[in-house]
Design an enzyme around this catalytic site. Structure first.
Site, PDB file in Angstrom:
ATOM      1  CG  HIS A 100      -1.710  -1.064   1.576  1.00 12.37           C
ATOM      2  ND1 HIS A 100      -1.274  -2.192   2.211  1.00 12.37           N
ATOM      3  CD2 HIS A 100      -3.039  -1.245   1.356  1.00 12.37           C
ATOM      4  CE1 HIS A 100      -2.288  -3.034   2.371  1.00 12.37           C
ATOM      5  NE2 HIS A 100      -3.371  -2.488   1.857  1.00 12.37           N
ATOM      6  CG  ASP A 103       1.859  -0.986   3.371  1.00 14.09           C
ATOM      7  OD1 ASP A 103       1.122  -0.631   4.296  1.00 14.09           O
ATOM      8  OD2 ASP A 103       1.541  -1.835   2.505  1.00 14.09           O
ATOM      9  CD  GLU A 231      -7.427  -8.502  -0.925  1.00 17.83           C
ATOM     10  OE1 GLU A 231      -6.491  -7.895  -1.477  1.00 17.83           O
ATOM     11  OE2 GLU A 231      -7.398  -8.833   0.271  1.00 17.83           O
ATOM     12  CD  GLU A 267      -6.769 -11.781   2.609  1.00 19.01           C
ATOM     13  OE1 GLU A 267      -6.401 -10.798   1.943  1.00 19.01           O
ATOM     14  OE2 GLU A 267      -6.798 -11.791   3.847  1.00 19.01           O
ATOM     15  CG  HIS A 270     -10.651 -11.368   2.454  1.00 13.07           C
ATOM     16  ND1 HIS A 270     -10.225 -10.358   1.634  1.00 13.07           N
ATOM     17  CD2 HIS A 270     -10.037 -11.154   3.646  1.00 13.07           C
ATOM     18  CE1 HIS A 270      -9.400  -9.557   2.285  1.00 13.07           C
ATOM     19  NE2 HIS A 270      -9.263 -10.037   3.507  1.00 13.07           N
ATOM     20  CG  ASP A 295      -3.980 -10.872  -0.868  1.00 15.80           C
ATOM     21  OD1 ASP A 295      -3.170 -10.808  -1.814  1.00 15.80           O
ATOM     22  OD2 ASP A 295      -4.362  -9.871  -0.235  1.00 15.80           O
ATOM     23  CG  ASP A 306      -8.872 -10.960   7.397  1.00 17.63           C
ATOM     24  OD1 ASP A 306      -8.540 -12.097   7.041  1.00 17.63           O
ATOM     25  OD2 ASP A 306      -8.597  -9.929   6.763  1.00 17.63           O
ATOM     26  CG  ASP A 308      -4.844 -11.182   7.438  1.00 18.08           C
ATOM     27  OD1 ASP A 308      -5.637 -11.727   6.656  1.00 18.08           O
ATOM     28  OD2 ASP A 308      -4.748  -9.937   7.544  1.00 18.08           O
TER      29      ASP A 308
END
Ligand code: XUL
Ligand code: CO
Length: 439
Positions: A100, A103, A231, A267, A270, A295, A306, A308
């Site tokens: 991003h 980031d 996404e 993802e 998701h 993802d 989520d 991750d």
């Protein structure tokens, strides 16, 4: 150049027999699987936000991992993160990364200065990419973190916010294009609603489509050759996110005539939040010609959010790679580890161990998927299950020539259906096990 991960050496493939935790057991980059090297089949990418930025903060506590990389000033920190990112990718033999805008460079007090900061880091990334051969899988704009986006970005009720988001996306796309990015992602973290009592859903969705159309037109005008991705995610942070799942996004894209411009970035976590399997989302995307990128992560089935996590469930990675191989493999997409180490796994070594676990799990998944396809029992079973559509009345249905009257006459002559055959789910699940475990 200073080393940021000085206790870690380059990770090598040592094979399944190795007990060295800092080695690949299954990921052998140059090994050919299903006609391509594992490196090219899997196209692993590092997620900048989790790997270089996230420190393990949660709602109940501050971070546990130190990601300062020895820097105190915010731009020195951004530069250190870039150098550390390329060291990490080199040591893990990962060819791609994703980011991003926020980031890679911290936001300043105004957009002009923020963009100047991005320009500086873009130059640094460009040099690092040229000297290492690493590539950008995709870029995106973080249009959800700053308080200005409290009500959304493209779907905000405030036109000033829409304008700011457009400006931010324009810059993120310029950087992505300049760095040769293979994709540009829209993930609408706050593009949704908390309550319909204060929401004009129709206007919000029309506006989102307007923003996407502008982005595509602008991207093509500046020479962006990659794919645009959406996404899907059903919720979190919003109660309802408009890009709920692949089927919902497809309807949105078709309604606004954007279906030729966008593909999906699916993802795993998701998908499960939307009540689907990861495989389901990949299949819907592939069947509709919008499979793009992935993802790679996994959720915890006992938790409703989520998490991750790094993907370690080989059954899931196998079914994922089965879908990817069936779809013809990645083109501009790849496997981006949108995954973070657990809060308690706070050391630099943990980051490497997590990537190794994820990469080895996908290497295993790829090998199993290739075996499932070569074994042929699953594909043959499915083929035979639909054999009645190859001849007779079935062939007429598929050709679109059968009429209701004809089908009624056919049913009357038949009396009743006597030809149903078993779906054999348990047998097929056992076939997968036998392929996976080789017995
Ligand atoms: C959040 C998420 C994002 C996108 C990029 O759930 O997945 O990190 O991948 O914005
Ligand atoms: Co993601």
């Amino acid at each position: 150049m200073s080393e940021y991960y000085n206790k870690i050496s380059k990770i090598k493939y040592e094979g399944a027999g190795s007990d060295n935790p800092l080695s690949f057991k299954y990921y052998n980059p140059d090994e050919i699987v299903a006609g391509k090297s594992m490196r090219n089949q899997l196209k692993f990418a590092m997620s900048y936000w989790h790997t270089m930025c996230a420190e393990g903060t949660d709602m109940f506590g501050v971070g546990t991992a130190d990601k300062s990389f020895g820097a105190t000033d915010s731009m020195a920190h951004a530069e250190a993160k870039a150098n550390a990112a390329f060291e990490l990718m080199d040591k893990l033999d990962i060819d791609y990364y994703c980011f991003h805008d926020r980031d890679i460079a911290p936001e300043a007090d105004n957009l002009k200065e923020t963009n100047a900061r991005l320009d500086k880091i873009q130059g640094i990334l460009d040099n690092l990419m040229k000297s290492t051969g690493k590539k950008l899988l995709w870029g995106t704009a973080n249009c959800f973190g700053n308080p200005r986006y409290m009500h959304g970005a493209g779907t905000a009720p405030n036109a000033d916010v829409f304008a700011f988001a457009a400006a931010q996306i324009k810059k993120a796309l310029e950087i992505t294009t300049a760095l040769g990015g293979e994709g540009y992602v829209f993930w609408g973290g706050r593009e949704g609603y908390e309550t319909l009592l204060n929401t004009n859903m129709a206007l919000e969705q029309d506006n989102m489509a307007r923003l996407m159309k502008m982005t595509v037109d602008y991207g093509r005008s500046i020479g962006f050759k990659g794919n645009f991705y959406i996404e899907p995610k059903p919720k979190e942070p919003t109660k309802h996110q408009y890009d709920f799942d692949t089927a919902t996004v497809l309807a949105f894209l078709r309604k606004y005539g954007l279906d030729k411009d966008f593909k999906m970035n699916i993802e795993a976590n998701h998908a499960t939040l939307a009540g689907h399997t990861f495989q389901h989302e990949l299949r819907v995307a592939a069947d509709n010609g919008v499979f793009g990128s992935i993802d790679a992560n996994q959720g915890d089935m006992l938790l409703g959010w989520d998490t991750d996590q790094f993907p370690t469930n080989v059954y899931d990675t196998a079914m994922c790679m089965y879908e990817v191989l069936r779809a013809g493999g990645f083109t501009t997409g790849g496997l981006n580890f949108d995954a973070k180490t657990r809060r308690g796994s706070y050391t630099q070594e943990d980051v490497f161990l997590a990537y190794i676990a994820g990469m080895d799990s996908f290497a295993l998944g790829l090998k199993v998927a290739d075996k499932i396809i070569k074994d042929g029992r699953i594909d043959k079973f499915v083929e035979e299950r639909y054999a009645s559509y190859k001849t007779g009345i079935g062939a007429k249905i598929v050709a679109g020539t059968a009429t209701m009257e004809e089908l009624e006459q056919y049913a009357l002559n038949m009396g009743d259906v006597t030809t149903n055959i078993s779906g054999k789910q348990e047998y097929l699940e056992a076939v997968i096990n036998s392929v996976m475990f080789g017995v």
